[in-house]
Design an enzyme around this catalytic site. Structure first.
Site, PDB file in Angstrom:
ATOM      1  N   HIS D 143      24.542 -37.166 -31.352  1.00 21.48           N
ATOM      2  CA  HIS D 143      25.503 -37.557 -32.395  1.00 21.48           C
ATOM      3  C   HIS D 143      24.854 -37.716 -33.770  1.00 21.48           C
ATOM      4  O   HIS D 143      25.561 -37.792 -34.778  1.00 21.48           O
ATOM      5  CB  HIS D 143      26.181 -38.889 -32.033  1.00 21.48           C
ATOM      6  CG  HIS D 143      27.101 -38.809 -30.858  1.00 21.48           C
ATOM      7  ND1 HIS D 143      28.108 -37.885 -30.756  1.00 21.48           N
ATOM      8  CD2 HIS D 143      27.161 -39.549 -29.712  1.00 21.48           C
ATOM      9  CE1 HIS D 143      28.759 -38.055 -29.600  1.00 21.48           C
ATOM     10  NE2 HIS D 143      28.197 -39.045 -28.949  1.00 21.48           N
ATOM     11  N   ASP D 180      27.481 -33.166 -22.518  1.00 19.02           N
ATOM     12  CA  ASP D 180      27.796 -34.585 -22.639  1.00 19.02           C
ATOM     13  C   ASP D 180      29.314 -34.712 -22.864  1.00 19.02           C
ATOM     14  O   ASP D 180      29.930 -33.836 -23.466  1.00 19.02           O
ATOM     15  CB  ASP D 180      27.026 -35.172 -23.828  1.00 19.02           C
ATOM     16  CG  ASP D 180      27.200 -36.672 -23.964  1.00 19.02           C
ATOM     17  OD1 ASP D 180      26.305 -37.424 -23.548  1.00 19.02           O
ATOM     18  OD2 ASP D 180      28.254 -37.095 -24.508  1.00 19.02           O
ATOM     19  N   HIS D 182      30.954 -36.343 -24.795  1.00 21.71           N
ATOM     20  CA  HIS D 182      31.355 -36.534 -26.191  1.00 21.71           C
ATOM     21  C   HIS D 182      30.878 -35.354 -27.030  1.00 21.71           C
ATOM     22  O   HIS D 182      29.934 -34.662 -26.658  1.00 21.71           O
ATOM     23  CB  HIS D 182      30.771 -37.857 -26.698  1.00 21.71           C
ATOM     24  CG  HIS D 182      31.141 -39.010 -25.818  1.00 21.71           C
ATOM     25  ND1 HIS D 182      30.268 -39.542 -24.898  1.00 21.71           N
ATOM     26  CD2 HIS D 182      32.305 -39.680 -25.678  1.00 21.71           C
ATOM     27  CE1 HIS D 182      30.878 -40.519 -24.230  1.00 21.71           C
ATOM     28  NE2 HIS D 182      32.120 -40.620 -24.671  1.00 21.71           N
ATOM     29  N   ASP D 268      27.814 -38.365 -18.777  1.00 18.80           N
ATOM     30  CA  ASP D 268      28.972 -39.238 -18.971  1.00 18.80           C
ATOM     31  C   ASP D 268      30.298 -38.511 -18.770  1.00 18.80           C
ATOM     32  O   ASP D 268      31.361 -39.111 -18.949  1.00 18.80           O
ATOM     33  CB  ASP D 268      28.919 -39.953 -20.321  1.00 18.80           C
ATOM     34  CG  ASP D 268      28.543 -39.048 -21.459  1.00 18.80           C
ATOM     35  OD1 ASP D 268      28.520 -37.818 -21.267  1.00 18.80           O
ATOM     36  OD2 ASP D 268      28.277 -39.564 -22.559  1.00 18.80           O
TER      37      ASP D 268
HETATM   38 ZN   LIG Z   1      28.213 -39.089 -24.462  1.00 16.16          ZN
END
Ligand SMILES: [Zn+2]
Ligand SMILES: [Zn+2]
Ligand SMILES: [Zn+2]
Ligand SMILES: [Zn+2]
Lengths: 376, 376, 376, 376
Positions: D143, D180, D182, D268
């Site tokens: 991120h 991931d 996200h 995740d």
């Molecule tokens: Zn994540």
């Protein structure tokens, strides 16, 4: 000079459950579930502290294996080995004997891995692959007798390794030094009538097991004189332990002239330990280790092999263990005891008359040991 | 007879962060994050153990409030109060002064809630709503001086409550008994020259703060004689503490004839505590409490008000606190100390000459107290 | 209007042991001990969050008691009750039936305290001491059938309380709304052929128990039509649940006209829950609660009594529960969902065709319910 | 074929403090201290699970080092690097940017050790010492943009390693696959106008960061077409991810023909993860890994290097990671997913029209990639 190191994640997976410190949770009696005091935290932190500053890279990794039943039976009764297996097979685990010594689901195998790890470490030392070594094992072992577990101990790894060394590696005399804060009653009992294994235990007087570890416990039969105890008063620290090392441990080792020194390496005599009232610091452990290394160098080619026993302070045990291992490996890391400044005052306390008297009693007994050195 | 009780979840939310025991985590120095030793666990278990067996229902709940700045300023300097506020406002919290005393985000308000809780409890006692009471607060307070936090303490709640009692509730003389294992240095310093507040501290000699709490610290100026210290050797337990109660605390209280007894109620002299080396059991605390209650009955209408200070064993502090509170409330629950059988041996240890000598020194000083009883 | 609240520390002491999430620790199989997902943490935080901002003070505390065996037998078989007792008496605890549902040492008594707490709460509601109420109990109950525990559930507290209300409190018709993320299979099974208890379960389709909770499960015999299921696709959130409330739950309640609404109050449909994939926020729970309260007001004097079921996010469940209870008690605290800004996007997701279809199927079944309202 | 492995205890010592899940503790706002969701537990269990069954012994250990500032500056701004250092030097740590991304005391050095570990791993792969590899690092990185930390990420290790590979190891084209749960927004942003680094992110639509990761984000300037996103609906699992692999990831890799595949290896998207709503199982990860390995074999000498990103289930992430690493190392251990039977139903869910549509949109964009394969 090479230092061996035994570790395995399964040692951390030995499951002591949700006891409130040491007693089984029992809501009806007001005993809320918590964590057993003998849990992986302190030992996990020891291992990570050995790894992080690069010390791990200087050690020779010795892979553990599970001790065979035959190896266990050199020390334990068949019924007891079976008892631990049965408890270990229970859905929710069981207990080794006294109600304070949880046997987690699968702990039978892990306890065998602990004993087997120490066997491998001793073997490497006798073979000359390593000079000395440290087995960071769980569960602990020094309270376990031939037929009973107690004090969080399942199999007596040190006794199993000592017998293995005699039976398979050709060693004659083995000295077991036990500086865990509690009496090494199991090891003592196993070798009580045997002059080929000298046991010396420094511990807090009348702590655990209750009414055990007095100087009057001195061996029987052919083993008479070959069990030594130094029951130190609660609150004993650096001065008392060093005095005991110099007055009892080293003279006894000198007279006994072992082929191997095994160390029941408990850090629960540390000043922040919840399970005893002693006051050692990381510096104390370092100095005591130095003395043992020197003795091993003089007496048995440096063969000093340690098994982790107690040590319940998650935040202080690691620095004691690091000091121990740095000394063993004759190296240092950049990590120093972060609590050194806090504990300096404790460490400086002088010997008290009471401590001196307790050590004096044990000193008297050293001369009962037949001296091999003087006969040579 | 009614016993008051102060508790609030925010006391458990005082955030001491991820220190490794007491030192700030510092990976580069080999200090892995862990949990600060002064964390909510032991106190949460105390509260639940008071609640579960029905004792809570027998107590009068006194709701805490936040002490005002004016109330804090009776004891602390403006700069110090502002310091704690500033640290508390930091994103990640700060420290009260010595690097071992975390101020969590928002802990300023919680420390005010602790001091204010004790004020309310004292008020209820003086108003006669309750006879005695217990404030199960966090953070602790007895190490905090007028202008410095230390030893996990932010505001000195007991000192704030004592001053409140004098300023607002019309009390003249207040005795502070401190049986926390560490020296009540903050409370002593605040009242060192003041004969209206007698401070008596039983503690482990030279433990924390270092070089503090000797018998020679006996008050100054008008306060000369009104600070009493009993520095007990490490390893002191039931016999020593009871002897000190009988030889020092009770005689001193008798001579001083307080209007209120405040108790700095640390359970870290318990035999499993990691932060000291003393050996009290739940039964010891019960017996000591009985003595204080009797003194309060004789001297000040039973007014005995306790603030929780240390006590770091999650699994033993609750039973010590329960014994204390059962005694205070003159009741019993069905819950008994599950470790009583384990610690029976410790509790039976006789007084040592060294302990006797330490207590004897303090005994000498009691006679320096102007006796109000004999003049009446 | 008064809201009742049942809580007891023993609920937090129900000991689910050292499972790795849900499976029993088994080092040999690579399953290291950890913490069971159904542990006290989330519920302890709920209770503290109810207490801290003053909400606790606005509630009527209803003291729980242990349900009698006779009360349990209204729902469970004698063999099953005995089974739980036997497992609970084991040294290390046992399991309720499926291997994922630990029965801690003493959990038999705690499970009886949960069921008995709900009985007391329902009794208070029927007697008019309270209008509605919330029992923050552990262990949960809605998966437990007459003769089998599963899904962390021991005794089906809601079923026991429903039967008690019918047998002892004179109620005729009881509706059970279950918005736990998992199918309320136990409650459904217990009342499957009984038209006096309507069960409505909103849940994640085919989640737990596997292959359970389809719309085709609609009751049998006299109970035909009186079991309603809304199996929502994984990823369903605010829009889907609200749609289901309006299309299924409220119309069904209106037709059924219960004397009491019991709520199986699981917060595991929350967007951070590890045990389901739904996306509710605290605001969703608030709005759904509002709808149920209104229905209870219209239909049964406001009698809405909730038992805590699932909810495994320690950091989000408390805010969902607070929103629920604020709504129940028609009050607000100063505490708002600290994650509201993070989850706003999820909450705004529109209804998907797949969700609409799933709900539509259930809607069709509502008309099978005999409508009491239209006949009056 | 050799698989490299990077691990260091300091990765576990990155201190994310006492946040309640993700929000900073704030007692006054009802936010009690707890544990940050990005804590060492899941990763520590991954490492122990790699070690215990012997897999560690089959890997080539690559020792990490700290990335130099110059190496970081290939990706991050000087101001941002300094910001992290400043936050890291704070007594109680600070935050990387968004208030949810704790920078612990000393985390600057640990984040450099993470980036440097990945550099070393990539170097070993390019040098041919290993074929592929896995860096089990903390903190995560995907991120983090050039000048802002967010989503628990400090330095973008993958971006740093990619730039290092281009600058120092002579690689031209690098593909970053990010599975991931996200959006890999940071990596995408860093390479958004650069056709030499293809970024492909599979993630939950509109999860984190909010309103990020749509298919319309497709690169700019020379990089147009070289950023691919597959925003999958909440509740997507095995079928959707495999479909996306086959329809988007593999075709895109084939056209791009990278010299190295870097994998942002978040677990995740696992079915028990609290931070997303996806439904992958260990078997899903195994199958997806197989596909990537095959692509790497075909396209770039097997060079597939993974950096650990998210994965917050302490009890399920380890089995997903083990499946991944077994596949990478072309071996198996005796350990199987203990939850396989529980999650079998989820894994069998068919592709939904909504998922198909989402993937279809991304598929359209693959053809925008200039195909190197067909031109050869
Ligand atoms: Zn994540
Ligand atoms: Zn010990
Ligand atoms: Zn203290
Ligand atoms: Zn549920």
């Amino acid at each position: 000079m090479t230092t061996g190191y035994v570790f395995h994640p399964e040692y951390l997976w030995h499951d002591t459950g949700t006891s409130a410190g040491v007693v089984l949770a029992n809501p009806a009696a007001g005993i809320a579930p918590a964590v057993h005091i003998e849990n992986p935290e302190a030992k996990r932190r020891v291992h990570e502290l050995i790894h992080a500053p690069g010390l791990l890279g200087e050690l020779m990794i010795i892979e553990p294996r599970r001790a065979t039943v035959a190896e266990l039976l050199r020390v334990h009764t068949e019924a007891y080995v079976q008892h631990i297996k049965t408890q270990s097979d229970l859905h929710g685990g069981g207990d080794a004997g006294d109600g304070y010594s949880p046997v987690g689901h699968g702990s039978y195998d892990i306890a065998r891995l602990a004993a087997g790890g120490l066997i491998e470490l001793v073997t490497a030392a006798v073979h000359g692959d390593i000079t000395n070594g440290y087995a960071l094992v769980r569960p602990p072992g020094h309270h376990a007798t031939a037929d009973a577990g107690m004090g969080f101990c399942l199999f007596n790894s040190i006794a199993v390794a000592a017998r293995h060394a005699q039976a398979e590696l050709g060693l004659a005399r083995i000295a077991v030094v036990d500086w865990d804060a509690h009496h090494g009653n199991g090891t003592q009992a196993i070798f009580y009538d045997d002059p080929s294994v000298l046991t010396i235990s420094l511990h807090q007087a009348n702590c655990f097991p209750p009414d055990s570890g007095w100087t009057t416990e001195n061996g029987v039969g052919e083993g008479a004189g070959y069990a030594l105890n130094v029951p130190l008063p609660p609150g004993s620290g650096h001065a008392a332990y060093l005095h005991a090392m110099h007055q009892v441990v080293l003279p006894a080792l000198n007279r006994f002239a072992p082929d191997l020194i095994l160390l029941a390496n408990g850090f629960d005599a540390g000043v922040f330990d919840p399970m005893a009232r002693q006051m050692l610091t990381a510096a104390s452990y370092r100095e005591m280790t130095r003395l043992l290394i020197d003795a091993a160098d003089r007496l048995c080619h440096g063969r000093l092999v340690a098994a982790h026993e107690g040590g319940y302070s998650p935040f202080y045990t690691p620095y004691c263990a690091l000091a121990f291992l740095e000394e063993l490996a004759a190296t240092t890391t950049h990590v120093t005891d972060p609590l050194a400044v806090v504990v300096a005052g404790y460490a400086a306390e002088p010997l008290t008359p009471q401590q001196q008297a307790a050590i004096g009693e044990a000193t008297q007994l050293v001369s009962r040991l037949h001296s091999r050195v003087t006969t040579s």
